[in-house]
Design a protein around this motif. Structure first.
Motif, PDB file in Angstrom:
ATOM      1  N   GLN A 131       9.094   3.924  19.294  1.00  0.00           N
ATOM      2  CA  GLN A 131       9.383   3.982  20.731  1.00  0.00           C
ATOM      3  C   GLN A 131       9.337   2.610  21.419  1.00  0.00           C
ATOM      4  O   GLN A 131      10.042   2.393  22.400  1.00  0.00           O
ATOM      5  CB  GLN A 131       8.409   4.943  21.417  1.00  0.00           C
ATOM      6  N   ALA A 132       8.511   1.684  20.891  1.00  0.00           N
ATOM      7  CA  ALA A 132       8.437   0.350  21.495  1.00  0.00           C
ATOM      8  C   ALA A 132       9.302  -0.651  20.743  1.00  0.00           C
ATOM      9  O   ALA A 132       9.519  -1.764  21.234  1.00  0.00           O
ATOM     10  CB  ALA A 132       6.986  -0.131  21.531  1.00  0.00           C
ATOM     11  N   GLY A 133       9.779  -0.269  19.563  1.00  0.00           N
ATOM     12  CA  GLY A 133      10.625  -1.176  18.797  1.00  0.00           C
ATOM     13  C   GLY A 133       9.901  -2.433  18.358  1.00  0.00           C
ATOM     14  O   GLY A 133      10.444  -3.541  18.479  1.00  0.00           O
ATOM     15  N   ILE A 134       8.698  -2.280  17.846  1.00  0.00           N
ATOM     16  CA  ILE A 134       7.883  -3.424  17.466  1.00  0.00           C
ATOM     17  C   ILE A 134       7.229  -3.163  16.112  1.00  0.00           C
ATOM     18  O   ILE A 134       7.014  -2.004  15.723  1.00  0.00           O
ATOM     19  CB  ILE A 134       6.818  -3.717  18.552  1.00  0.00           C
ATOM     20  N   THR A 135       6.934  -4.225  15.394  1.00  0.00           N
ATOM     21  CA  THR A 135       6.251  -4.129  14.107  1.00  0.00           C
ATOM     22  C   THR A 135       4.837  -3.586  14.321  1.00  0.00           C
ATOM     23  O   THR A 135       4.141  -3.991  15.253  1.00  0.00           O
ATOM     24  CB  THR A 135       6.180  -5.523  13.451  1.00  0.00           C
ATOM     25  N   THR A 136       4.403  -2.666  13.443  1.00  0.00           N
ATOM     26  CA  THR A 136       3.070  -2.088  13.583  1.00  0.00           C
ATOM     27  C   THR A 136       2.290  -2.164  12.274  1.00  0.00           C
ATOM     28  O   THR A 136       2.858  -2.286  11.192  1.00  0.00           O
ATOM     29  CB  THR A 136       3.115  -0.613  14.036  1.00  0.00           C
ATOM     30  N   MET A 137       0.983  -2.055  12.436  1.00  0.00           N
ATOM     31  CA  MET A 137       0.063  -1.988  11.301  1.00  0.00           C
ATOM     32  C   MET A 137      -0.730  -0.696  11.422  1.00  0.00           C
ATOM     33  O   MET A 137      -1.301  -0.402  12.471  1.00  0.00           O
ATOM     34  CB  MET A 137      -0.873  -3.202  11.302  1.00  0.00           C
ATOM     35  N   ALA A 138      -0.746   0.082  10.339  1.00  0.00           N
ATOM     36  CA  ALA A 138      -1.469   1.348  10.316  1.00  0.00           C
ATOM     37  C   ALA A 138      -2.855   1.140   9.719  1.00  0.00           C
ATOM     38  O   ALA A 138      -3.047   0.329   8.814  1.00  0.00           O
ATOM     39  CB  ALA A 138      -0.702   2.382   9.497  1.00  0.00           C
ATOM     40  N   VAL A 139      -3.815   1.912  10.211  1.00  0.00           N
ATOM     41  CA  VAL A 139      -5.192   1.818   9.742  1.00  0.00           C
ATOM     42  C   VAL A 139      -5.848   3.188   9.864  1.00  0.00           C
ATOM     43  O   VAL A 139      -5.443   4.002  10.695  1.00  0.00           O
ATOM     44  CB  VAL A 139      -5.970   0.752  10.561  1.00  0.00           C
ATOM     45  N   GLY A 140      -6.857   3.444   9.030  1.00  0.00           N
ATOM     46  CA  GLY A 140      -7.620   4.675   9.188  1.00  0.00           C
ATOM     47  C   GLY A 140      -7.522   5.634   8.029  1.00  0.00           C
ATOM     48  O   GLY A 140      -6.529   6.359   7.899  1.00  0.00           O
ATOM     49  N   LEU A 141      -8.520   5.630   7.145  1.00  0.00           N
ATOM     50  CA  LEU A 141      -8.598   6.519   5.991  1.00  0.00           C
ATOM     51  C   LEU A 141      -7.331   6.481   5.138  1.00  0.00           C
ATOM     52  O   LEU A 141      -6.758   7.502   4.788  1.00  0.00           O
ATOM     53  CB  LEU A 141      -8.922   7.945   6.435  1.00  0.00           C
ATOM     54  N   ILE A 142      -6.907   5.266   4.845  1.00  0.00           N
ATOM     55  CA  ILE A 142      -5.842   5.042   3.868  1.00  0.00           C
ATOM     56  C   ILE A 142      -6.548   4.593   2.596  1.00  0.00           C
ATOM     57  O   ILE A 142      -7.157   3.528   2.545  1.00  0.00           O
ATOM     58  CB  ILE A 142      -4.839   3.985   4.362  1.00  0.00           C
ATOM     59  N   LEU A 143      -6.512   5.429   1.570  1.00  0.00           N
ATOM     60  CA  LEU A 143      -7.430   5.258   0.449  1.00  0.00           C
ATOM     61  C   LEU A 143      -6.830   4.652  -0.817  1.00  0.00           C
ATOM     62  O   LEU A 143      -7.559   4.060  -1.612  1.00  0.00           O
ATOM     63  CB  LEU A 143      -8.077   6.606   0.096  1.00  0.00           C
ATOM     64  N   ASP A 144      -5.522   4.804  -1.030  1.00  0.00           N
ATOM     65  CA  ASP A 144      -4.984   4.294  -2.291  1.00  0.00           C
ATOM     66  C   ASP A 144      -3.548   3.814  -2.118  1.00  0.00           C
ATOM     67  O   ASP A 144      -2.935   3.972  -1.054  1.00  0.00           O
ATOM     68  CB  ASP A 144      -5.075   5.345  -3.402  1.00  0.00           C
ATOM     69  N   GLY A 145      -3.029   3.225  -3.188  1.00  0.00           N
ATOM     70  CA  GLY A 145      -1.696   2.656  -3.155  1.00  0.00           C
ATOM     71  C   GLY A 145      -0.586   3.650  -2.873  1.00  0.00           C
ATOM     72  O   GLY A 145       0.278   3.405  -2.019  1.00  0.00           O
ATOM     73  N   PRO A 146      -0.544   4.789  -3.561  1.00  0.00           N
ATOM     74  CA  PRO A 146       0.527   5.755  -3.284  1.00  0.00           C
ATOM     75  C   PRO A 146       0.541   6.229  -1.832  1.00  0.00           C
ATOM     76  O   PRO A 146       1.610   6.401  -1.239  1.00  0.00           O
ATOM     77  CB  PRO A 146       0.212   6.894  -4.261  1.00  0.00           C
ATOM     78  N   GLN A 147      -0.634   6.457  -1.249  1.00  0.00           N
ATOM     79  CA  GLN A 147      -0.692   6.867   0.160  1.00  0.00           C
ATOM     80  C   GLN A 147      -0.133   5.771   1.060  1.00  0.00           C
ATOM     81  O   GLN A 147       0.660   6.032   1.978  1.00  0.00           O
ATOM     82  CB  GLN A 147      -2.133   7.192   0.548  1.00  0.00           C
ATOM     83  N   ALA A 148      -0.540   4.523   0.800  1.00  0.00           N
ATOM     84  CA  ALA A 148      -0.059   3.397   1.599  1.00  0.00           C
ATOM     85  C   ALA A 148       1.444   3.220   1.454  1.00  0.00           C
ATOM     86  O   ALA A 148       2.162   2.990   2.443  1.00  0.00           O
ATOM     87  CB  ALA A 148      -0.792   2.120   1.176  1.00  0.00           C
ATOM     88  N   GLU A 149       1.952   3.339   0.226  1.00  0.00           N
ATOM     89  CA  GLU A 149       3.381   3.175  -0.018  1.00  0.00           C
ATOM     90  C   GLU A 149       4.186   4.260   0.703  1.00  0.00           C
ATOM     91  O   GLU A 149       5.262   3.978   1.269  1.00  0.00           O
ATOM     92  CB  GLU A 149       3.654   3.216  -1.519  1.00  0.00           C
ATOM     93  N   ALA A 150       3.676   5.477   0.717  1.00  0.00           N
ATOM     94  CA  ALA A 150       4.381   6.567   1.399  1.00  0.00           C
ATOM     95  C   ALA A 150       4.497   6.299   2.895  1.00  0.00           C
ATOM     96  O   ALA A 150       5.523   6.613   3.515  1.00  0.00           O
ATOM     97  CB  ALA A 150       3.649   7.888   1.151  1.00  0.00           C
ATOM     98  N   ILE A 151       3.470   5.703   3.489  1.00  0.00           N
ATOM     99  CA  ILE A 151       3.496   5.364   4.920  1.00  0.00           C
ATOM    100  C   ILE A 151       4.596   4.347   5.193  1.00  0.00           C
ATOM    101  O   ILE A 151       5.380   4.482   6.151  1.00  0.00           O
ATOM    102  CB  ILE A 151       2.124   4.828   5.364  1.00  0.00           C
TER     103      ILE A 151
END
Length: 375
Positions: free
Chosen positions: A297-317
């Motif tokens: 909605q803001a058209g800006i680069t973001t960083m996600a945080v919060g109970l991201i535990l492993d590589g596959p989960q991070a890659e899916a995001i």
């Protein structure tokens, strides 16, 4: 075979993160007079050895009363620069971008450490003393908390300058990335929320008034931070108290983008009490939808945080387009080699080539020796 997105470089202005794995700022309470010491070098250095693309220090206060505890790092005095330089040199030597976060605690300052016993204020014998906190209004963070002194307009103008001066010091120390802490109920977040900001001057009232000081602080940082270096800001997408919601964050992010902020680090909650996220229900990746909303909605680069535990989960995001960077906090404390383990989980480093060679050749040899062995 193309590398997973998690391990593809990301160019941010004039610097490039070697991968999308980021160590989130995490307070450690081990500083004296705000100075970096051996503890910080070892604590953060191991994440650089673990090949995180960006390693952030904990939040560094822009003035002494802006600390959460007396053990917090600082960026309020030129004498603190050299300690930061030593840390930065090691992080960059190991291939990471060195990041720092600057902050003011506001009404959430002058507190015990999270793990102190009831009635204890800091390490035994250290002589820590409470101080008068400040805030947008004379409202405590919770029952039993200190009532802050309401900041005058002149005080706010002075703090804007202090944010700019902290950015200058961070650049002098050699940091590649700077982040403003505008989340978790600290001073800038206190101004944003109508729950904590009851002012009737230019720094209160409607959303534009409540955003005035945070935007002025961001402008001062950008003006004192080199054009070729990226600037982040951490926000609470929702304040957890019903005063500030995702739609407010989107408007705020759009204004920050116009000022030259490059990345929105999207967290949530923390306006009242100690917790950073209540009453947002916690589940795996529970803050990722906030990052996705701000990004789209803001058209800006973001960083996600919060109970991201492993590589596959991070890659899916990342593959879903919900974020551009992945910040790892407590999971990195549990596993300082999280990024390298994520690479193996995603099948892009079976021969330990991403590890520092002093480790990698040993581990590759060990892997070969394990072939055919049974438990």
């Amino acid at each position: 075979m193309q590398k997973p997105l998690l391990f593809q470089p990301l160019k941010l202005r004039g610097v490039t993160a070697p991968n999308r794995c980021v160590v989130s700022p995490m307070v450690q309470y081990r500083a004296t007079d705000g100075e970096v010491n051996d503890y910080h070098l070892v604590h953060l250095g191991k994440f650089a050895l673990g090949k995180f693309g960006i390693v952030f220090t904990e939040n560094c206060a822009v003035e002494p009363r802006g600390r959460v505890t007396q053990g917090d790092l600082g960026m309020w005095d030129d004498g603190q620069i050299e300690g930061h330089r030593r840390l930065v040199r090691f992080l960059k030597q190991e291939g990471a971008l060195a990041g720092t976060q600057i902050t003011h605690s506001g009404r959430k300052g002058s507190t015990p450490r999270s793990f102190d016993k009831p009635g204890q204020l800091g390490p035994e014998g250290a002589g820590w003393q409470k101080w008068q906190t400040v805030g947008p209004s004379e409202l405590p963070a919770d029952k039993g908390w200190t009532i802050p002194r309401q900041l005058e307009a002149a005080d706010i103008e002075d703090l804007v300058k202090r944010f700019g001066e902290a950015a200058r010091r961070a650049d002098a120390a050699g940091y590649d990335v700077i982040e403003i802490h505008g989340a978790h109920g600290y001073l800038l977040a206190q101004f944003l929320s109508p729950i904590s900001n009851k002012r009737n001057d230019q720094y209160g009232g409607d959303r534009a008034g409540r955003m005035r000081f945070p935007l002025a602080a961001a402008r001062a940082v950008r003006e004192n931070w080199p054009e070729h270096k990226p600037m982040f800001i951490r926000v609470s997408a929702v304040d957890g108290a019903g005063g500030w919601e995702v739609e407010d964050t989107v408007v705020f992010a759009q204004a920050l983008k116009e000022l030259g902020v490059d990345v929105i680090d999207v967290s949530s909650g923390g306006l009242t009490g100690l917790s950073t996220a209540l009453p947002v229900k916690r589940s795996l990746g529970f803050q990722v939808p906030f990052s996705a909303a701000v990004k789209r909605q803001a058209g800006i680069t973001t960083m996600a945080v919060g109970l991201i535990l492993d590589g596959p989960q991070a890659e899916a995001i990342l593959q879903a387009g919900d974020a551009d960077l992945i910040a790892i906090g407590r999971q990195a404390l549990y596993d300082p080699f999280w990024a390298l383990h994520a690479a193996q989980e995603l099948g892009c480093d079976s021969d330990f080539e991403m590890w520092t060679p002093e480790y990698g050749w040993w581990l590759d040899k060990r892997k070969n020796n394990l072939v055919g062995l049974k438990k």
